[in-house]
Scaffold this active site. Structure first.
Site, short mmCIF file in Angstrom:
data_model
loop_
_atom_site.label_atom_id
_atom_site.label_comp_id
_atom_site.label_asym_id
_atom_site.label_seq_id
_atom_site.Cartn_x
_atom_site.Cartn_y
_atom_site.Cartn_z
N ASN A 12 0.85 -1.18 0.00
CA ASN A 12 0.00 0.00 0.00
C ASN A 12 0.89 1.24 0.00
OD1 ASN A 12 -1.94 1.96 0.33
ND2 ASN A 12 -2.46 1.41 2.44
N LYS A 53 0.05 4.23 -0.29
CA LYS A 53 -0.64 5.39 0.31
C LYS A 53 -0.46 6.60 -0.61
CE LYS A 53 -0.26 3.25 4.80
NZ LYS A 53 -0.16 3.44 6.26
N HIS A 57 -9.52 0.59 5.29
CA HIS A 57 -8.25 0.88 5.96
C HIS A 57 -8.49 1.83 7.14
CE1 HIS A 57 -4.13 2.23 6.66
NE2 HIS A 57 -3.74 1.17 5.98
N GLU A 59 -7.01 4.32 8.17
CA GLU A 59 -6.90 5.74 7.85
C GLU A 59 -8.19 6.27 7.23
OE1 GLU A 59 -2.13 5.09 7.26
OE2 GLU A 59 -3.38 5.46 5.49
N GLU A 77 -4.99 -5.27 10.62
CA GLU A 77 -4.00 -4.22 10.82
C GLU A 77 -4.28 -3.50 12.13
OE1 GLU A 77 -2.15 -2.59 6.92
OE2 GLU A 77 -4.18 -1.84 7.03
N GLY A 137 2.54 2.35 10.87
CA GLY A 137 3.41 3.51 10.72
C GLY A 137 4.07 3.98 12.00
N SER A 140 3.61 -2.05 10.33
CA SER A 140 5.07 -1.96 10.47
C SER A 140 5.77 -3.27 10.10
CB SER A 140 5.45 -1.52 11.89
OG SER A 140 4.95 -0.23 12.16
#
Length: 268
Positions: A10, A12, A112, A114, A184, A190, A230
């Site tokens: 991904n 992003k 996701h 985010e 996730e 991150g 990560s």
């Protein structure tokens, strides 16, 4: 039947330029990749069509999002059908599931964290998008996961099951053959923190157990559940040894040479 190992990248909102995206494709094209692993990358939508013409055939593409409507006045949304007659610029401006299918982009990432946190997408909206994507038809990388507080409160299984339940309610059993679940944990995305292999295995086993009860044992045993958060060359080998970890959804490391090591995590 053995589940095929799956590694997704991904990107992003990276990289910053088209030339940088082509450089990433060049690295992947030249790499020796495990042929037993399914590889999918999700660049920004602006670069999807150009990379489609550059990537070797065993590396597939995914959109990072798609709307649930096939067309209409939805400025800025990515819809899930297009025609190859559509220009590249039309895909840049607006893509539906149908447009992605027509552009021969096989996968889409939905749910996701985010999107859930920054853009306030509910599990019900994610489910609606998933239904539309599968109807297009697209394959879906469906993301779920808990926050640090939810994990500390012992609610990991509850949160993941709640996010899945909304999707389970709108899919039929056959649909799950085109869904990859990406667990996730939000606290690991991150941050440099990563779930231990035992934590990942426990969460994945809980998800598989839920699928068995909510849908069927066959769906539970055949659905791929991948880990994201990560993931790096340093930790991918150990994570890949867990019986219920069927691959990875990789963020920052997918922009680095170590992504090749992650793809080859199962390679002897």
């Amino acid at each position: 039947m053995a589940r095929q190992f799956f590694v997704g990248g991904n990107f992003k909102m990276n990289p910053n330029t088209h030339q940088q995206s082509l450089a990433l494709a060049k690295i992947l094209n030249a790499a020796e990749l495990d042929p037993a692993t399914e590889v999918v990358i999700a660049p920004p939508s602006l670069y999807l069509l150009s990379l489609k013409g550059e990537l070797r055939k065993d590396i597939q593409l995914a959109a990072q999002n798609a709307y649930f409507k096939p067309s209409g006045a939805f400025t800025g949304e990515t819809r899930q059908v297009t025609s190859l007659l559509c220009s590249q610029f039309k895909l840049m401006a607006l893509s539906s599931p149908a447009q992605l299918v027509d552009a021969q982009i096989p996968y889409v990432i939905l749910g996701h964290s985010e999107r859930r946190t920054l853009f306030h997408e509910t599990s019900e909206l994610v489910a609606q998008k998933t239904r539309a994507a599968l109807d297009a038809p697209l394959k879906v990388i469906l993301c779920i996961g808990e926050t640090l507080k939810e994990r500390e409160d012992g609610k990991t299984a509850e949160v993941c099951q709640g996010q899945l339940q909304a999707v389970v309610a709108v899919l039929n059993e056959a649909d799950w053959s085109n869904v990859v679940i990406a667990y996730e944990p939000v606290w690991a995305i991150g941050t440099g923190k990563v779930a231990t292999s035992a934590q990942a295995q426990e969460a994945h086993a809980d998800i598989r157990s839920y699928l068995s009860k909510a849908i069927s044992p066959n769906v539970a045993s055949s659905t791929r559940i991948i880990y994201g958060g990560s993931v790096s060359a340093a930790n991918c080998k150990e994570l890949s040894t867990q019986s219920d970890v069927d691959g990875f959804l990789v963020g920052g490391a997918s922009l680095k040479p170590e992504f090749i090591d992650i793809i080859n995590a199962k390679k002897l």
